[in-house]
Enzyme design. Structure first.
Site, short mmCIF file in Angstrom:
data_model
loop_
_atom_site.label_atom_id
_atom_site.label_comp_id
_atom_site.label_asym_id
_atom_site.label_seq_id
_atom_site.Cartn_x
_atom_site.Cartn_y
_atom_site.Cartn_z
N GLU A 52 10.70 1.07 9.82
CA GLU A 52 11.66 2.15 9.46
C GLU A 52 10.94 3.46 9.75
O GLU A 52 10.08 3.89 8.99
CB GLU A 52 12.03 2.05 7.98
N CYS A 76 14.12 10.84 6.04
CA CYS A 76 14.27 10.40 7.43
C CYS A 76 15.72 10.57 7.88
O CYS A 76 15.99 10.74 9.06
CB CYS A 76 13.86 8.94 7.56
N LYS A 105 0.87 -1.19 0.00
CA LYS A 105 0.00 0.00 0.00
C LYS A 105 0.90 1.24 0.00
O LYS A 105 1.48 1.60 1.02
CB LYS A 105 -0.88 0.03 1.27
N GLU A 160 11.04 16.22 14.19
CA GLU A 160 11.56 16.02 12.84
C GLU A 160 11.01 17.16 11.97
O GLU A 160 9.80 17.30 11.83
CB GLU A 160 11.03 14.66 12.35
P1 NAD Z 1 3.14 8.61 7.63
O1 NAD Z 1 3.45 7.80 8.83
O2 NAD Z 1 2.14 9.68 7.73
O3 NAD Z 1 2.65 7.68 6.44
C1 NAD Z 1 3.40 6.56 6.01
C2 NAD Z 1 2.46 5.55 5.42
O4 NAD Z 1 1.59 5.10 6.44
C3 NAD Z 1 1.59 6.07 4.28
O5 NAD Z 1 1.45 5.06 3.32
C4 NAD Z 1 0.26 6.33 4.98
O6 NAD Z 1 -0.84 6.23 4.10
C5 NAD Z 1 0.24 5.19 5.98
N1 NAD Z 1 -0.62 5.41 7.13
C6 NAD Z 1 -0.94 6.57 7.74
N2 NAD Z 1 -1.77 6.33 8.78
C7 NAD Z 1 -1.95 4.99 8.83
C8 NAD Z 1 -2.71 4.12 9.67
N3 NAD Z 1 -3.43 4.59 10.68
N4 NAD Z 1 -2.65 2.80 9.42
C9 NAD Z 1 -1.92 2.31 8.40
N5 NAD Z 1 -1.21 3.08 7.56
C10 NAD Z 1 -1.22 4.40 7.78
O7 NAD Z 1 4.54 9.16 7.10
P2 NAD Z 1 4.83 10.02 5.81
O8 NAD Z 1 4.44 11.43 6.10
O9 NAD Z 1 4.26 9.38 4.60
O10 NAD Z 1 6.41 9.86 5.71
C11 NAD Z 1 7.28 10.64 6.44
C12 NAD Z 1 7.79 9.86 7.64
O11 NAD Z 1 8.41 8.65 7.21
C13 NAD Z 1 8.87 10.61 8.39
O12 NAD Z 1 8.67 10.48 9.76
C14 NAD Z 1 10.14 9.92 7.94
O13 NAD Z 1 11.22 10.05 8.84
C15 NAD Z 1 9.69 8.52 7.81
N6 NAD Z 1 10.59 7.77 6.93
C16 NAD Z 1 11.42 6.85 7.50
C17 NAD Z 1 12.32 6.15 6.72
C18 NAD Z 1 13.26 5.15 7.32
O14 NAD Z 1 13.82 4.35 6.57
N7 NAD Z 1 13.47 5.14 8.62
C19 NAD Z 1 12.36 6.38 5.34
C20 NAD Z 1 11.50 7.33 4.78
C21 NAD Z 1 10.60 8.01 5.61
#
Ligand code: NAD
Length: 499
Positions: free
Chosen positions: A268, A302, A192, A399
């Site tokens: 992650e 990230c 997803k 962040e």
């Molecule tokens: P997010 O947590 O808002 O969303 C990530 C994913 O989770 C999306 O696909 C979103 O649709 C889904 N999601 C949101 N709410 C959900 C729920 N209740 N249940 C299931 N899925 C849900 O994050 P974002 O804004 O898309 O991405 C940015 C974040 O990702 C930052 O915190 C960044 O640091 C982190 N990130 C981490 C890494 C790593 O490797 N550690 C890499 C890239 C991004």
């Protein structure tokens, strides 16, 4: 010789590419409409314009996708590792051939400059090639038990059907980092993608199919109902593994759901990377590293340096040199040549970054450049440098996920390490020093899963990427990456020479 395309030609190329991307769910090898033909719009953050309208999956669609992954699991696990690897390798080759399409697609849906998008095609693609090679290196062991009465066999088996949730910031690499090791290990999956950037995953799924991936091995659900769709899949006892990349709060929620079904998990999560500059650092190298660590992906990584901790004797000099570089960054739509800073992903991101900067300034920080929303279509924020930032301010703790440098001075190594470790996050740290013994001490004292010592970017498909503390569990990439998708099976047999 390359000829510069005119604006109408570029617009036609974009339209042609977007029209070629599948707009439906991929379930069991068939492109399928969502329940009730529901659909949602995908927008270009540089203009706000709708660039595609795609299927909006319901929880029932999510479960159908899992049905397909479950149905394909046995045959895929029984497929020769070499065959699994060759499909990944072929996908990598197709991606190389279609680099320009993949890069443009990411720029259109996510906003990153085209040059960076090409970089992501190279980086993200590399997971396909790396795990194509790892597929044939899944080994076990065999030996006599200590008592001498039996033989112990230890084998590695695929975990089983997986569910992947990916973020919007690296639409290709975050998908390949999960898909490639899982498929190499013999697992099937449902993915997803983030609703803001689903098109790259659909494009990638098309390439995997073209490379010969059997039906049902990878299924794609695009949806605006991330929570309900994920809840339905996570509650299903046939699912065996969750791999999530995204924010820490969502990761914590998903870990709780995964616990109910005792799932294997790879998480992650968010970061708050410290970037340390010591008095003995090569300042030119540190400024180069800072630009890469902070402004890559418009600060939306990230691994982005979030807190610049600089020795008090060089803090002004560092701030001045960095500010000169930051003011020269060119902001614009990522498709324009020479642009180094694209838009933030959406209006919410702009509001969040703006509020953090305003709060820091109200708390006494000094603005050396930038600090404001840019008045143009799309969601742009000025590249910004702040000094004199308080360690108690929200911008130091949270962040930022935007193009903002925050500089905080430190007095000595112990002070630097204390400040660097004063966070719940532990993904990556960066340090610039020419003192070898100091560098060795920092490797052991900084609480992060990864470290860049005199470099500003650490990501590599051959490296185990991941964090400690609230930055996550598990590693993606490297020799470690495939183990996230393998279970150990132990077998005892009697000594064949004893009756
Ligand atoms: P997010 O947590 O808002 O969303 C990530 C994913 O989770 C999306 O696909 C979103 O649709 C889904 N999601 C949101 N709410 C959900 C729920 N209740 N249940 C299931 N899925 C849900 O994050 P974002 O804004 O898309 O991405 C940015 C974040 O990702 C930052 O915190 C960044 O640091 C982190 N990130 C981490 C890494 C790593 O490797 N550690 C890499 C890239 C991004």
């Amino acid at each position: 010789m390359t000829t510069e395309l005119t604006s109408p030609q570029l617009a036609a190329r974009e339209a042609e590419l977007l029209a070629s991307i599948p707009h439906q769910l991929l379930i069991g090898g068939r492109w399928t409409d969502a329940d009730g033909q529901a659909a949602f719009d995908v927008r270009d953050p540089a203009t706000g314009a709708v660039i595609a309208t795609i299927a909006d999956a319901s929880p029932a669609d999510g479960v159908h996708a899992l049905d397909a992954a479950v149905a394909a699991q046995h045959a895929w696990a029984a497929t020769a590792p070499r065959t699994r690897g060759e499909i990944l390798r072929r996908t990598w080759e197709l991606l190389q051939e279609r680099t320009e399409e993949a890069a443009l697609l990411m720029t259109l849906e996510m906003g990153k400059p085209l040059a960076e998008a090409r970089g992501e095609v190279a980086y993200g693609g590399e997971f396909l090639r790396w795990f194509a090679e790892e597929a044939v290196r899944i080994t076990g062991r065999f030996g006599t038990n200590p008592e001498g009465t039996g033989r112990m066999l230890v084998a590695q088996r695929p975990v089983g059907p997986c569910y992947f949730i990916t973020p919007w910031n690296f639409p290709l690499a975050m998908a390949t980092r999960k898909i490639a090791p899982a498929l190499a290990a013999g697992c099937t999956a449902v993915i997803k993608p983030a609703e803001l950037t689903p098109l790259t995953t659909l494009f990638l799924a098309g390439l995997l199919r073209e490379a010969g991936l059997p039906d049902g091995v990878l299924n794609v659900v695009t949806t605006t109902q991330a929570g309900p769709v994920s809840d339905a899949i996570l509650a299903d006892p046939r699912l065996r593994k969750l791999s999530f990349t995204g924010s820490t709060p969502v990761g914590v929620k998903l870990l709780k759901s995964a616990a109910d079904n005792v799932l294997r998990t790879s998480m992650e999560l968010g970061g708050n990377a410290p970037f340390l500059v010591f008095e003995d650092a090569d300042l030119d190298a540190a400024v180069d590293g800072a630009i890469a660590a902070k402004f890559r992906n418009i600060g939306q990584a990230c691994t982005a340096a979030n807190r610049f901790l600089v020795h008090e004797s060089v803090a002004d000099e560092f701030a001045q040199r960095l500010t000169a570089r930051v003011t020269a960054l060119r902001v614009g739509r990522g498709t324009e040549s020479g642009v180094t800073i694209g838009p933030l992903i959406d209006g919410r991101a702009v509001a969040k970054v703006g509020a953090l900067v305003d709060d820091a300034v109200a708390g006494g920080a000094e603005l050396l450049t930038g600090g404001h929303v840019i008045d143009r279509p799309g969601t742009f924020f000025e590249p910004t440098v702040l000094t004199g930032v308080s360690v108690d301010s929200a911008i130091f703790r949270d962040e930022i996920f935007g193009p903002v440098v925050t500089i905080v001075p430190f007095s000595d190594e112990a002070d630097a390490v204390t400040k660097a470790n004063s966070t719940q996050y532990g993904l990556v740290s960066y340090a610039y020093t020419q003192d070898l013994r100091r560098g060795q001490r920092l490797i052991e004292s900084l609480d992060t899963g990864m470290m860049g010592l005199n470099v500003g970017v650490v990501s590599n498909a051959a490296a185990p990427f991941g964090g400690v503390k609230h930055s996550g569990i598990g590693r993606e990439g490297g020799a470690e990456g495939i183990h996230e998708y393998l279970e150990t099976k132990y077998v005892l047999t009697p000594d064949p020479f004893q009756s």
